[in-house]
Design a protein around this motif. Structure first.
Motif, short mmCIF file in Angstrom:
data_model
loop_
_atom_site.label_atom_id
_atom_site.label_comp_id
_atom_site.label_asym_id
_atom_site.label_seq_id
_atom_site.Cartn_x
_atom_site.Cartn_y
_atom_site.Cartn_z
N THR A 155 0.84 -1.21 0.00
CA THR A 155 0.00 0.00 0.00
C THR A 155 0.87 1.25 0.00
O THR A 155 0.60 2.22 -0.73
CB THR A 155 -0.93 0.01 1.21
N ALA A 156 1.92 1.25 0.80
CA ALA A 156 2.83 2.40 0.87
C ALA A 156 3.52 2.63 -0.46
O ALA A 156 3.70 3.77 -0.90
CB ALA A 156 3.85 2.18 1.98
N ARG A 157 3.92 1.49 -1.10
CA ARG A 157 4.58 1.61 -2.40
C ARG A 157 3.63 2.22 -3.44
O ARG A 157 4.02 3.06 -4.26
CB ARG A 157 5.05 0.24 -2.86
N LEU A 158 2.36 1.74 -3.43
CA LEU A 158 1.38 2.26 -4.38
C LEU A 158 1.13 3.75 -4.15
O LEU A 158 1.02 4.53 -5.10
CB LEU A 158 0.07 1.48 -4.26
N LEU A 159 1.03 4.14 -2.88
CA LEU A 159 0.81 5.55 -2.56
C LEU A 159 2.00 6.40 -3.00
O LEU A 159 1.84 7.50 -3.52
CB LEU A 159 0.57 5.72 -1.06
N GLY A 160 3.20 5.85 -2.77
CA GLY A 160 4.41 6.57 -3.18
C GLY A 160 4.47 6.74 -4.69
O GLY A 160 4.81 7.81 -5.20
N ALA A 161 4.13 5.64 -5.40
CA ALA A 161 4.14 5.71 -6.87
C ALA A 161 3.09 6.70 -7.38
O ALA A 161 3.33 7.47 -8.32
CB ALA A 161 3.90 4.32 -7.46
N GLY A 162 1.92 6.67 -6.75
CA GLY A 162 0.86 7.59 -7.15
C GLY A 162 1.25 9.04 -6.90
O GLY A 162 0.97 9.92 -7.72
N LEU A 163 1.92 9.28 -5.77
CA LEU A 163 2.35 10.64 -5.44
C LEU A 163 3.39 11.13 -6.43
O LEU A 163 3.35 12.28 -6.88
CB LEU A 163 2.90 10.67 -4.01
N ARG A 164 4.34 10.23 -6.78
CA ARG A 164 5.37 10.61 -7.75
C ARG A 164 4.76 10.92 -9.11
O ARG A 164 5.14 11.87 -9.79
CB ARG A 164 6.41 9.49 -7.87
N ALA A 165 3.78 10.09 -9.51
CA ALA A 165 3.10 10.33 -10.79
C ALA A 165 2.36 11.67 -10.77
O ALA A 165 2.38 12.41 -11.76
CB ALA A 165 2.12 9.20 -11.07
#
Length: 222
Positions: free
Chosen positions: A8-18
């Motif tokens: 979940t943290a990885r997905l949130l991080g990727a979404g934030l970077r995008a």
């Protein structure tokens, strides 16, 4: 459980970077590139198609303006200043939305049908005024000589151009009011008449603001 939290943290991080990348590209880089290209290649259009006179901006070639006398006490509608070429009527604009130095609230047409009594009366009144204002000693304007754009407003109410026929109709009045010869004013109109775009689109036209600036210069030299 830990793997789920990590994913979940990885997905949130990727979404934030995008989100940050897209914001930078579409919200900063792209607008700057478009603005830079517009300023470099289409400087005049990008800045509102400004018209200058005497070293300062006096209007836009895309927006019409009125040429009226100051409003007198008790008057609700100012009288036209007949030493200037007049543009089209602006009947679509409300009383609180007159285009004064481009401080405009709204623009628009009357939305009245062709058989509407109010519109018919507006056209009749406008035609009578055009005939009266432009009839001078030695030249009486006939009703059949009044073109449609002299008595009707455009879709926006802010059309900056008039037809060559309407400009020619005003030549004798302009000459008399400014102590100029008819030949001088007639040449002024012809010099500022633009043909159809690319030779086939639209109609021949005369920009009223540009014409009046030229008239001012001509009067100053005479």
């Amino acid at each position: 459980m830990n793997n789920s939290v990590t994913n979940t943290a990885r997905l949130l991080g990727a979404g934030l970077r995008a989100l940050l990348v897209l914001t930078l590209v579409t919200g900063v880089i792209y607008p700057l590139v478009v603005t830079g290209v517009a300023q470099a290649l289409f400087h005049n259009k990008a800045n509102g198609s400004e018209i200058t006179a005497d070293g300062k901006v006096v209007g836009s070639s895309l927006t019409g303006q009125s040429y009226n006398l100051p409003l007198r006490k008790g008057q609700q509608t100012p009288a036209p200043d007949l030493k200037w070429f007049q543009g089209r009527p602006a009947n679509g604009l409300g009383a609180n939305s007159v285009n004064t130095r481009y401080k405009l609230i709204l623009s628009g047409a009357t939305n009245l049908s062709a058989d509407n009594k109010t519109l018919i009366q507006q056209v009749k009144d406008a035609k009578a005024a055009v005939i009266k204002d432009n009839s001078v000693p030695g030249c009486t304007v006939r009703a059949s000589e009044v073109p449609a754009d002299a008595v009707t407003s455009s879709g926006s109410g802010l059309d900056p151009d008039i037809s060559p026929a309407y400009a020619q109709l005003q030549v004798h009045r302009i000459a008399e009011k400014n102590n100029l010869s008819i030949a001088q004013v007639d040449k002024l109109v012809k010099d500022h008449t633009q043909g159809r775009t690319l030779g086939f689109m639209g109609e021949p036209r005369v920009n009223v603001l540009e014409l009046n600036i030229a008239l001012k210069d001509l009067v100053a030299k005479s």
